[in-house]
Design a protein around this motif. Structure first.
Motif, PDB file in Angstrom:
ATOM      1  N   ALA A 316       0.833  -1.207   0.000  1.00  0.00           N
ATOM      2  CA  ALA A 316       0.000   0.000   0.000  1.00  0.00           C
ATOM      3  C   ALA A 316       0.864   1.252   0.000  1.00  0.00           C
ATOM      4  O   ALA A 316       0.555   2.249  -0.681  1.00  0.00           O
ATOM      5  CB  ALA A 316      -0.940  -0.016   1.198  1.00  0.00           C
ATOM      6  N   ARG A 317       1.963   1.251   0.734  1.00  0.00           N
ATOM      7  CA  ARG A 317       2.869   2.403   0.780  1.00  0.00           C
ATOM      8  C   ARG A 317       3.481   2.667  -0.591  1.00  0.00           C
ATOM      9  O   ARG A 317       3.599   3.819  -1.041  1.00  0.00           O
ATOM     10  CB  ARG A 317       3.945   2.166   1.815  1.00  0.00           C
ATOM     11  N   ARG A 318       3.895   1.597  -1.259  1.00  0.00           N
ATOM     12  CA  ARG A 318       4.508   1.771  -2.587  1.00  0.00           C
ATOM     13  C   ARG A 318       3.506   2.320  -3.587  1.00  0.00           C
ATOM     14  O   ARG A 318       3.826   3.213  -4.399  1.00  0.00           O
ATOM     15  CB  ARG A 318       5.052   0.424  -3.075  1.00  0.00           C
ATOM     16  N   GLU A 319       2.287   1.803  -3.548  1.00  0.00           N
ATOM     17  CA  GLU A 319       1.251   2.302  -4.447  1.00  0.00           C
ATOM     18  C   GLU A 319       0.948   3.767  -4.160  1.00  0.00           C
ATOM     19  O   GLU A 319       0.724   4.572  -5.074  1.00  0.00           O
ATOM     20  CB  GLU A 319      -0.008   1.460  -4.311  1.00  0.00           C
ATOM     21  N   LEU A 320       0.944   4.124  -2.892  1.00  0.00           N
ATOM     22  CA  LEU A 320       0.686   5.517  -2.511  1.00  0.00           C
ATOM     23  C   LEU A 320       1.793   6.425  -3.037  1.00  0.00           C
ATOM     24  O   LEU A 320       1.533   7.525  -3.553  1.00  0.00           O
ATOM     25  CB  LEU A 320       0.581   5.623  -0.985  1.00  0.00           C
ATOM     26  N   THR A 321       3.046   5.971  -2.906  1.00  0.00           N
ATOM     27  CA  THR A 321       4.177   6.781  -3.380  1.00  0.00           C
ATOM     28  C   THR A 321       4.093   6.978  -4.886  1.00  0.00           C
ATOM     29  O   THR A 321       4.323   8.089  -5.413  1.00  0.00           O
ATOM     30  CB  THR A 321       5.511   6.098  -3.020  1.00  0.00           C
ATOM     31  N   LYS A 322       3.736   5.897  -5.604  1.00  0.00           N
ATOM     32  CA  LYS A 322       3.679   5.965  -7.066  1.00  0.00           C
ATOM     33  C   LYS A 322       2.598   6.909  -7.545  1.00  0.00           C
ATOM     34  O   LYS A 322       2.805   7.729  -8.456  1.00  0.00           O
ATOM     35  CB  LYS A 322       3.437   4.558  -7.603  1.00  0.00           C
ATOM     36  N   ILE A 323       1.428   6.787  -6.942  1.00  0.00           N
ATOM     37  CA  ILE A 323       0.297   7.598  -7.404  1.00  0.00           C
ATOM     38  C   ILE A 323       0.390   9.052  -6.938  1.00  0.00           C
ATOM     39  O   ILE A 323      -0.258   9.940  -7.478  1.00  0.00           O
ATOM     40  CB  ILE A 323      -1.024   6.966  -6.949  1.00  0.00           C
ATOM     41  N   SER A 324       1.232   9.301  -5.953  1.00  0.00           N
ATOM     42  CA  SER A 324       1.357  10.669  -5.416  1.00  0.00           C
ATOM     43  C   SER A 324       2.333  11.525  -6.214  1.00  0.00           C
ATOM     44  O   SER A 324       2.406  12.749  -5.996  1.00  0.00           O
ATOM     45  CB  SER A 324       1.811  10.604  -3.952  1.00  0.00           C
ATOM     46  N   GLU A 325       3.112  10.900  -7.119  1.00  0.00           N
ATOM     47  CA  GLU A 325       4.074  11.687  -7.909  1.00  0.00           C
ATOM     48  C   GLU A 325       3.343  12.697  -8.801  1.00  0.00           C
ATOM     49  O   GLU A 325       2.462  12.320  -9.580  1.00  0.00           O
ATOM     50  CB  GLU A 325       4.929  10.753  -8.764  1.00  0.00           C
ATOM     51  N   GLY A 326       3.673  13.987  -8.748  1.00  0.00           N
ATOM     52  CA  GLY A 326       3.059  15.046  -9.553  1.00  0.00           C
ATOM     53  C   GLY A 326       1.657  15.407  -9.152  1.00  0.00           C
ATOM     54  O   GLY A 326       0.977  16.162  -9.855  1.00  0.00           O
ATOM     55  N   PHE A 327       1.237  14.853  -8.064  1.00  0.00           N
ATOM     56  CA  PHE A 327      -0.127  15.115  -7.614  1.00  0.00           C
ATOM     57  C   PHE A 327      -0.129  16.317  -6.691  1.00  0.00           C
ATOM     58  O   PHE A 327       0.649  16.386  -5.747  1.00  0.00           O
ATOM     59  CB  PHE A 327      -0.673  13.889  -6.886  1.00  0.00           C
ATOM     60  N   VAL A 328      -0.986  17.328  -7.038  1.00  0.00           N
ATOM     61  CA  VAL A 328      -1.093  18.542  -6.227  1.00  0.00           C
ATOM     62  C   VAL A 328      -2.395  18.467  -5.453  1.00  0.00           C
ATOM     63  O   VAL A 328      -3.458  18.248  -6.037  1.00  0.00           O
ATOM     64  CB  VAL A 328      -1.080  19.808  -7.111  1.00  0.00           C
ATOM     65  N   GLU A 329      -2.276  18.614  -4.205  1.00  0.00           N
ATOM     66  CA  GLU A 329      -3.463  18.535  -3.373  1.00  0.00           C
ATOM     67  C   GLU A 329      -4.170  19.866  -3.304  1.00  0.00           C
ATOM     68  O   GLU A 329      -3.535  20.917  -3.223  1.00  0.00           O
ATOM     69  CB  GLU A 329      -3.091  18.079  -1.962  1.00  0.00           C
ATOM     70  N   TYR A 330      -5.464  19.851  -3.406  1.00  0.00           N
ATOM     71  CA  TYR A 330      -6.296  21.031  -3.247  1.00  0.00           C
ATOM     72  C   TYR A 330      -7.140  20.861  -1.993  1.00  0.00           C
ATOM     73  O   TYR A 330      -7.462  19.740  -1.592  1.00  0.00           O
ATOM     74  CB  TYR A 330      -7.232  21.201  -4.448  1.00  0.00           C
ATOM     75  N   ASN A 331      -7.502  22.041  -1.472  1.00  0.00           N
ATOM     76  CA  ASN A 331      -8.474  22.025  -0.400  1.00  0.00           C
ATOM     77  C   ASN A 331      -9.836  21.903  -1.046  1.00  0.00           C
ATOM     78  O   ASN A 331     -10.260  22.771  -1.805  1.00  0.00           O
ATOM     79  CB  ASN A 331      -8.386  23.308   0.419  1.00  0.00           C
ATOM     80  N   LEU A 332     -10.463  20.847  -0.820  1.00  0.00           N
ATOM     81  CA  LEU A 332     -11.732  20.583  -1.490  1.00  0.00           C
ATOM     82  C   LEU A 332     -12.809  21.594  -1.116  1.00  0.00           C
ATOM     83  O   LEU A 332     -13.860  21.658  -1.783  1.00  0.00           O
ATOM     84  CB  LEU A 332     -12.199  19.171  -1.169  1.00  0.00           C
ATOM     85  N   ASP A 333     -12.569  22.340  -0.088  1.00  0.00           N
ATOM     86  CA  ASP A 333     -13.569  23.342   0.310  1.00  0.00           C
ATOM     87  C   ASP A 333     -13.309  24.707  -0.334  1.00  0.00           C
ATOM     88  O   ASP A 333     -14.075  25.658  -0.132  1.00  0.00           O
ATOM     89  CB  ASP A 333     -13.551  23.496   1.831  1.00  0.00           C
ATOM     90  N   ASP A 334     -12.172  24.795  -1.113  1.00  0.00           N
ATOM     91  CA  ASP A 334     -11.910  26.074  -1.777  1.00  0.00           C
ATOM     92  C   ASP A 334     -12.871  26.275  -2.953  1.00  0.00           C
ATOM     93  O   ASP A 334     -13.344  25.286  -3.564  1.00  0.00           O
ATOM     94  CB  ASP A 334     -10.470  26.099  -2.314  1.00  0.00           C
ATOM     95  N   GLY A 335     -13.139  27.550  -3.309  1.00  0.00           N
ATOM     96  CA  GLY A 335     -13.983  27.862  -4.443  1.00  0.00           C
ATOM     97  C   GLY A 335     -13.221  27.724  -5.765  1.00  0.00           C
ATOM     98  O   GLY A 335     -11.995  27.705  -5.804  1.00  0.00           O
ATOM     99  N   LEU A 336     -13.990  27.625  -6.883  1.00  0.00           N
ATOM    100  CA  LEU A 336     -13.388  27.479  -8.184  1.00  0.00           C
ATOM    101  C   LEU A 336     -13.207  28.829  -8.906  1.00  0.00           C
ATOM    102  O   LEU A 336     -12.783  28.861 -10.055  1.00  0.00           O
ATOM    103  CB  LEU A 336     -14.269  26.582  -9.081  1.00  0.00           C
TER     104      LEU A 336
END
Length: 340
Positions: A316-336
């Motif tokens: 699970a850790r390895r899959e998380l590391t792989k899928i997290s590359e280039g991924f930018v987290e947003y605050n889902l409560d922010d407006g568009l």
């Protein structure tokens, strides 16, 4: 009365039903006579105990036709005496023995068959509606009778004659109210003799301690010794419940009154008496062993589960590391909305 005959054996069961048992005034009571192998027998009881022993005494009596016995008559009998439990037949009290009957030894049985308080307790089922039922089963082996009864006296008699300085005097004593002429050691049960021969050979002091005793006393002494030896020989560890331990304790205390040197036997008796505690502890140990085994198995399963969980965690850790590359987290409560 039941019979079963063949060429070599004769079997018979006789049932004696005694009504109004509590009203018996006699201290000694005979059953009706019954015939087997052309001889009359009776059951003999002492309903109030023999010699104030506070036990019901039961015997097989061969003296019903004692006045008509042929010279040299003898008969070897194996028999069972049973006190029937009328509530639960499985609780019937049964005692088995064997004896060579002759004109001088016409009765044989058990002076302490059952304590009187146990007999009269209505919950125990031995007396129901003031009725008591006693049975005797007799097996006559003609081959055994021919092969054994005419043999010379048993070796234990020879050992006694050899080791005791003077021949024991001829004794007469009263048994069941009748005077018997006692010769040899006829009242000692025959299956005791091999055991007695063995221990007397190893421990001569047993014989020496009985010098100058009457034959009657010697007979009692070696019968008491034979009972203890037979008990130790025939019982197993699993048999040593509370009743068996109590019975052995009684036999041992009776034997001690005859002043034998029993230092060689006492450890065996004490070991047997301790078997009840051993059995109880053995049960506890067995339960604990089963509990430990169960917990060990459970621990092994948990350990295997933990290893599997660690592997899944690493994946699970390895899959998380792989899928997290280039991924930018947003605050889902922010407006568009865009900035202007």
């Amino acid at each position: 009365m039941e019979k079963e005959n063949n060429k070599d054996k004769m079997f018979e069961k006789y049932t004696w039903t005694i009504k109004d048992f509590s009203k018996l005034g006699s201290h000694k009571l005979f059953s009706q006579k019954f015939s087997i192998d052309d001889h009359l027998w009776r059951i003999l009881i002492f309903p109030k105990g023999l010699n104030n022993m506070n036990h019901l005494s039961i015997y097989l009596d061969g003296g019903a036709s004692v006045g008509n016995l042929a010279e040299g008559w003898k008969k070897f009998i194996n028999f069972k005496l049973a006190l029937i439990n009328q509530i639960n037949h499985k609780m019937t009290k049964t005692r088995e023995t064997e004896h060579q009957f002759d004109a001088k030894n016409i009765d044989w049985g058990f002076s302490q068959f059952i304590p009187l308080d146990e007999l009269h307790n209505p919950k125990n089922g031995f007396i129901v509606n003031d009725t008591c039922i006693i049975e005797v089963e007799i097996l006559v082996s003609k081959l055994k009778q021919e092969n054994e009864v005419d043999k010379p006296d048993n070796k234990i008699k020879d050992i006694l004659t050899k080791h005791i300085d003077k021949p024991l005097p001829k004794e007469t004593f009263t048994t069941f109210g009748e005077t018997l002429d006692l010769k040899g050691l006829g009242k000692i049960e025959q299956h005791f003799f091999p055991l007695l021969e063995q221990v007397c050979s190893k421990h001569p002091s047993l014989l020496n301690s009985q010098k100058k005793r009457t034959l009657e006393y010697v007979e009692w002494a070696f019968t008491a010794l034979g009972r203890v030896l037979h008990f130790l020989k025939t019982k197993m560890v699993k048999d040593m419940d509370e009743d068996a331990c109590n019975h052995l304790q009684i036999l041992w205390e009776e034997l001690e009154t005859f002043k034998f040197d029993l230092t060689w036997l006492e450890p065996h008796v004490q070991s047997a008496l301790n078997m009840k505690n051993y059995k109880e502890r053995s049960v506890e140990v067995k339960k604990l062993k089963e509990n430990v085994s169960s917990l060990e198995m459970e621990t092994k399963m948990l350990e295997e589960k933990m290893i599997e969980t660690k592997v899944n965690l690493e994946i699970a850790r390895r899959e998380l590391t792989k899928i997290s590359e280039g991924f930018v987290e947003y605050n889902l409560d922010d407006g568009l909305a865009y900035g202007g």
